[in-house]
Design a protein around this motif. Structure first.
Motif, mmCIF file in Angstrom:
data_model
loop_
_atom_site.group_PDB
_atom_site.id
_atom_site.type_symbol
_atom_site.label_atom_id
_atom_site.label_comp_id
_atom_site.label_asym_id
_atom_site.label_seq_id
_atom_site.Cartn_x
_atom_site.Cartn_y
_atom_site.Cartn_z
ATOM 1 N N LEU A 60 -10.863 -1.538 10.250
ATOM 2 C CA LEU A 60 -10.081 -0.543 9.509
ATOM 3 C C LEU A 60 -9.928 0.748 10.298
ATOM 4 O O LEU A 60 -10.839 1.181 11.018
ATOM 5 C CB LEU A 60 -10.725 -0.278 8.155
ATOM 6 C CG LEU A 60 -10.454 -1.385 7.118
ATOM 7 C CD1 LEU A 60 -11.454 -1.322 5.975
ATOM 8 C CD2 LEU A 60 -9.036 -1.265 6.585
ATOM 9 N N MET A 79 -9.740 -7.146 5.101
ATOM 10 C CA MET A 79 -9.332 -6.102 6.033
ATOM 11 C C MET A 79 -10.473 -5.833 7.007
ATOM 12 O O MET A 79 -11.561 -5.422 6.577
ATOM 13 C CB MET A 79 -8.970 -4.828 5.270
ATOM 14 C CG MET A 79 -7.926 -5.060 4.183
ATOM 15 S SD MET A 79 -7.380 -3.538 3.378
ATOM 16 C CE MET A 79 -8.907 -3.033 2.604
ATOM 17 N N ARG A 85 0.840 -1.189 0.000
ATOM 18 C CA ARG A 85 0.000 0.000 0.000
ATOM 19 C C ARG A 85 0.877 1.242 0.000
ATOM 20 O O ARG A 85 2.014 1.218 0.466
ATOM 21 C CB ARG A 85 -0.949 0.018 1.195
ATOM 22 C CG ARG A 85 -0.283 0.233 2.553
ATOM 23 C CD ARG A 85 -1.315 0.145 3.660
ATOM 24 N NE ARG A 85 -0.713 0.361 4.981
ATOM 25 C CZ ARG A 85 -1.365 0.208 6.117
ATOM 26 N NH1 ARG A 85 -2.652 -0.184 6.116
ATOM 27 N NH2 ARG A 85 -0.749 0.427 7.271
ATOM 28 N N TYR A 128 -3.935 0.414 -2.598
ATOM 29 C CA TYR A 128 -3.439 -0.941 -2.348
ATOM 30 C C TYR A 128 -3.119 -1.622 -3.673
ATOM 31 O O TYR A 128 -3.910 -1.563 -4.628
ATOM 32 C CB TYR A 128 -4.474 -1.743 -1.566
ATOM 33 C CG TYR A 128 -4.537 -1.356 -0.112
ATOM 34 C CD1 TYR A 128 -5.089 -0.138 0.285
ATOM 35 C CD2 TYR A 128 -4.018 -2.184 0.885
ATOM 36 C CE1 TYR A 128 -5.128 0.240 1.620
ATOM 37 C CE2 TYR A 128 -4.061 -1.829 2.224
ATOM 38 C CZ TYR A 128 -4.615 -0.611 2.579
ATOM 39 O OH TYR A 128 -4.639 -0.241 3.905
ATOM 40 N N ASP A 130 -5.206 3.377 7.590
ATOM 41 C CA ASP A 130 -5.179 2.364 6.535
ATOM 42 C C ASP A 130 -5.511 2.966 5.170
ATOM 43 O O ASP A 130 -5.426 2.267 4.151
ATOM 44 C CB ASP A 130 -6.175 1.239 6.840
ATOM 45 C CG ASP A 130 -5.788 0.432 8.064
ATOM 46 O OD1 ASP A 130 -6.705 0.098 8.849
ATOM 47 O OD2 ASP A 130 -4.587 0.147 8.244
ATOM 48 N N VAL A 149 -0.772 -4.054 10.614
ATOM 49 C CA VAL A 149 -2.032 -4.698 10.189
ATOM 50 C C VAL A 149 -2.240 -6.058 10.834
ATOM 51 O O VAL A 149 -3.310 -6.658 10.683
ATOM 52 C CB VAL A 149 -2.110 -4.834 8.658
ATOM 53 C CG1 VAL A 149 -1.859 -3.492 7.988
ATOM 54 C CG2 VAL A 149 -1.152 -5.889 8.139
#
Length: 114
Positions: A85, A82, A38, A93, A89, A63
Motif C-alpha cells: 500500500l 491490497m 475508491r 473504498y 491509496d 493498482v
C-alpha cells in the motif's frame, strides 16, 4: 432492495496490506460483474478493479500488480486484497456492480500513513 456492506478498512503503514470484503444482498448477484471503487478526498470516485462472473479480472494501472480482486459466489462476497500500500491509496473504498447501481454502501476507509 439491494444492500452493499463493505468492511476491512483501517490505518496501515506504507508497504502494508489489508483485505477488504463486500457482502451483497442482491438476489441476482451471480449475474453481475462486480467492482471495487475508491474515492480520495477532493477526487472523483474511480473504478480500481473488477471481476466477471467467470472470474476474469481487470485493474487500473495505479493498482495493477498490488491489488487482487476475488469473489465467493456462495457467500455473495467480493474481496480486495491490497498489498504494498502507498500513501496515494488512501481513500474510501466501495463495492458496486459494473456499471454501477445508482446507490452505494457506506464504504470502508483505508488510510495509509506513516
Amino acid at each position: 432492495q439491494v444492500q452493499l456492506v463493505e468492511s476491512g478498512g483501517g490505518l496501515v503503514q506504507p508497504g502494508g496490506s489489508l483485505r477488504l470484503s463486500c457482502t451483497i444482498s442482491a438476489s441476482r448477484y451471480m449475474l453481475y460483474t462486480m467492482g471495487w471503487y475508491r474515492q480520495a478526498p477532493g477526487k472523483e470516485r474511480e473504478l480500481v478493479a473488477h471481476i466477471t462472473l467467470a472470474g476474469f479480472t481487470s485493474y487500473s494501472e495505479s493498482v495493477k500488480g498490488r491489488f487482487t480482486i476475488s469473489r465467493d459466489n456462495a457467500k455473495k462476497t467480493v474481496y480486495l486484497k491490497m498489498n504494498s500500500l502507498k500513501l496515494e491509496d488512501t481513500a474510501v473504498y466501495y463495492c458496486n456492480k459494473v456499471p454501477e447501481w445508482d446507490f452505494w454502501g457506506q464504504g470502508t476507509q483505508v488510510t495509509v500513513s506513516s
